[in-house]
Design an enzyme around this catalytic site. Structure first.
Site, PDB file in Angstrom:
ATOM      1  N   GLU A 164       0.802  -1.233   0.000  1.00 39.73           N
ATOM      2  CA  GLU A 164       0.000   0.000   0.000  1.00 39.73           C
ATOM      3  C   GLU A 164       0.833   1.281   0.000  1.00 39.73           C
ATOM      4  O   GLU A 164       0.660   2.144   0.863  1.00 39.73           O
ATOM      5  CB  GLU A 164      -0.953  -0.010   1.208  1.00 39.73           C
ATOM      6  CG  GLU A 164      -1.840  -1.241   1.241  1.00 39.73           C
ATOM      7  CD  GLU A 164      -2.777  -1.284   2.445  1.00 39.73           C
ATOM      8  OE1 GLU A 164      -2.677  -0.401   3.316  1.00 39.73           O
ATOM      9  OE2 GLU A 164      -3.600  -2.216   2.518  1.00 39.73           O
ATOM     10  N   GLU A 281      -6.026 -10.935  -0.994  1.00 42.16           N
ATOM     11  CA  GLU A 281      -6.751 -10.711   0.271  1.00 42.16           C
ATOM     12  C   GLU A 281      -8.261 -10.699   0.035  1.00 42.16           C
ATOM     13  O   GLU A 281      -8.989  -9.871   0.601  1.00 42.16           O
ATOM     14  CB  GLU A 281      -6.310  -9.374   0.900  1.00 42.16           C
ATOM     15  CG  GLU A 281      -4.805  -9.259   1.077  1.00 42.16           C
ATOM     16  CD  GLU A 281      -4.372  -8.065   1.926  1.00 42.16           C
ATOM     17  OE1 GLU A 281      -5.247  -7.382   2.495  1.00 42.16           O
ATOM     18  OE2 GLU A 281      -3.154  -7.824   2.004  1.00 42.16           O
TER      19      GLU A 281
HETATM   20  C1  XIL Z   1      -5.416  -6.378   8.780  1.00 37.20           C
HETATM   21  C2  XIL Z   1      -5.594  -7.521   9.765  1.00 37.20           C
HETATM   22  O1  XIL Z   1      -6.443  -8.489   9.196  1.00 37.20           O
HETATM   23  C3  XIL Z   1      -6.144  -7.013  11.067  1.00 37.20           C
HETATM   24  O2  XIL Z   1      -6.206  -8.058  12.032  1.00 37.20           O
HETATM   25  C4  XIL Z   1      -5.262  -5.887  11.596  1.00 37.20           C
HETATM   26  O3  XIL Z   1      -5.846  -5.338  12.747  1.00 37.20           O
HETATM   27  C5  XIL Z   1      -5.062  -4.817  10.544  1.00 37.20           C
HETATM   28  O4  XIL Z   1      -4.586  -5.391   9.349  1.00 37.20           O
HETATM   29  N1  XIL Z   1      -4.776  -4.872   3.973  1.00 37.20           N
HETATM   30  C6  XIL Z   1      -3.657  -5.563   4.345  1.00 37.20           C
HETATM   31  C7  XIL Z   1      -3.681  -6.387   5.579  1.00 37.20           C
HETATM   32  O5  XIL Z   1      -2.664  -5.570   3.604  1.00 37.20           O
HETATM   33  O6  XIL Z   1      -2.446  -6.428   6.219  1.00 37.20           O
HETATM   34  C8  XIL Z   1      -4.742  -5.914   6.540  1.00 37.20           C
HETATM   35  O7  XIL Z   1      -4.806  -6.844   7.611  1.00 37.20           O
HETATM   36  C9  XIL Z   1      -6.070  -5.774   5.844  1.00 37.20           C
HETATM   37  C10 XIL Z   1      -5.987  -4.763   4.735  1.00 37.20           C
END
Ligand code: XIL
Length: 371
Positions: A164, A281
């Site tokens: 990101e 994701e």
């Molecule tokens: C999220 C986790 O799932 C949560 O448990 C944590 O509190 C925050 O991060 N994009 C990403 C992930 O790249 O690392 C994120 O994961 C969700 C959004």
């Protein structure tokens, strides 16, 4: 194997009828009509199917563990390899939880995808008070990446090296006051290392494990054309310069209102870079407007099912086979989805329910994987 057992069961069934044993025939008919119990996401898919996994749940929740063991052949570390978890103090690394995942992956002969080496979020408190000149920052950055990657050399197959790095409008995260207007939306790395930190992160990771595949990972590429363009420009520039990048992660946190043409466009354009494409994701929110009275109705489930199937179909259609790194869902079931606690809303974004049973969307997903 699959068709053999169907044919065999059909033959036995008809022979039994002929022999005049209706009860036995009934039992056999039910077995014949029952979905094949050995079929799982990983056996149905022509590419790896993964989930973001939490080692604590893996060790304490048997239903969770059973689903991870049977359905998936790739796992991603959800949180335990992020800076704040793995590097809790300046001179301390904590690999204990990451090691649990690495051992699980090794003993089950499945892939382990490491997430992530560098992000603007989830950084430890000590990092924001770190004082040093640019050489000290560079040392800190390089040491972190190389210590973590070396520790998992031969155990982690691939890394999200940078996560990101762009705002939704396509500008690089670096300023304190950002277009997204959130105070923490800038990027500590761009501010302290300069904007070429992304390329150096890939170089450092590659030096530490030349066999690991290295990914850039980001969200909403299907919604914001400026962001998609910046990512593609960066990737093409890296390829020209010889920066060791192997793949792109499309996070794909979408919802039932996400326009389908945006999904198609992002997959198509990112695949055109020639790099491996990981839907990294995936989850599909059914409550994008945060309605507190929402009910997970059949019509919502149908919409969600058709979108899950659409993502799979587009991935299979638009990503050449050798670039298909796989599809990973973010978390395992609705019970452990990050969406509920993060956005404080009712939602059911995944393939398994609160007890880790398969939902109707699971069948839509697996059918799309097969067809
Ligand atoms: C999220 C986790 O799932 C949560 O448990 C944590 O509190 C925050 O991060 N994009 C990403 C992930 O790249 O690392 C994120 O994961 C969700 C959004």
């Amino acid at each position: 194997m699959k068709s053999y057992s169907y044919i065999n069961r059909a033959i036995i069934f008809f022979k039994t009828i002929a022999a005049g044993t209706p009860f036995l025939a009934f039992i056999l008919l039910s077995a014949f009509l029952k979905p094949q119990s050995e079929e799982t996401l990983q056996s149905a898919a022509p590419f790896p199917i993964g989930a973001a996994v939490n080692p604590f749940l893996l060790q304490t929740d048997s239903a969770y563990r059973r689903v991870v063991e049977t359905e998936f052949n790739s796992i991603t570390s959800e949180n335990v390899l992020k800076w704040a978890a793995v590097h809790p103090a300046e001179n301390k690394f904590d690999f204990s939880k990451g090691d649990t995942l690495a051992e699980f992956a090794l003993s089950h002969h499945i892939r382990f995808h490491g997430h992530n080496l560098c992000w603007y979020q989830y950084n430890p408190k000590w990092l924001s008070s770190f004082k040093g000149d640019s050489a000290a920052w560079e040392r800190l950055f390089k040491t972190h990446i190389q210590t973590v990657v070396s520790h998992y050399k031969g155990k982690v197959a691939s890394w999200d090296v940078v996560n990101e790095a762009f705002h939704n409008d396509g500008t690089l995260r670096s300023e304190k006051n950002t277009p997204d207007n959130k105070p923490d939306d800038g990027c500590i790395w761009a501010r302290n290392l300069g904007i070429d930190y992304i390329a150096r992160a890939f170089q450092y990771a590659h030096e530490a494990d030349p066999d690991a595949l290295l990914f850039y990972n980001d969200y909403d590429q299907e919604i914001y054309p400026g962001k998609l363009r910046s990512i593609i420009n960066m990737v093409n520039y890296f390829k020209k310069r010889g920066v060791p990048i192997n793949g792109i992660g499309i996070q794909m946190h979408i919802n039932i209102l996400t326009p389908k043409d945006g999904i198609t466009n992002a997959i198509k354009q990112l695949a055109n870079t020639g790099l491996k494409i990981h839907i990294a994701e995936l989850d599909i929110s059914v409550n994008p407007r945060n309605d507190p009275n929402i009910i997970y109705s059949d019509s919502l489930q149908n919409l969600q099912s058709s979108l899950f199937a659409f993502v799979v179909q587009q991935y299979k259609l638009l990503v050449p086979k050798e670039q298909q790194y796989g599809i990973t869902t973010w978390n395992v079931g609705d019970a452990d989805s990050w969406i509920r606690p993060t956005y404080k809303k009712k939602d059911w974004p995944l393939l398994f329910d609160d007890s880790y049973a398969k939902k109707p969307v699971y069948y839509a997903f697996i059918n799309a994987l097969k067809n």
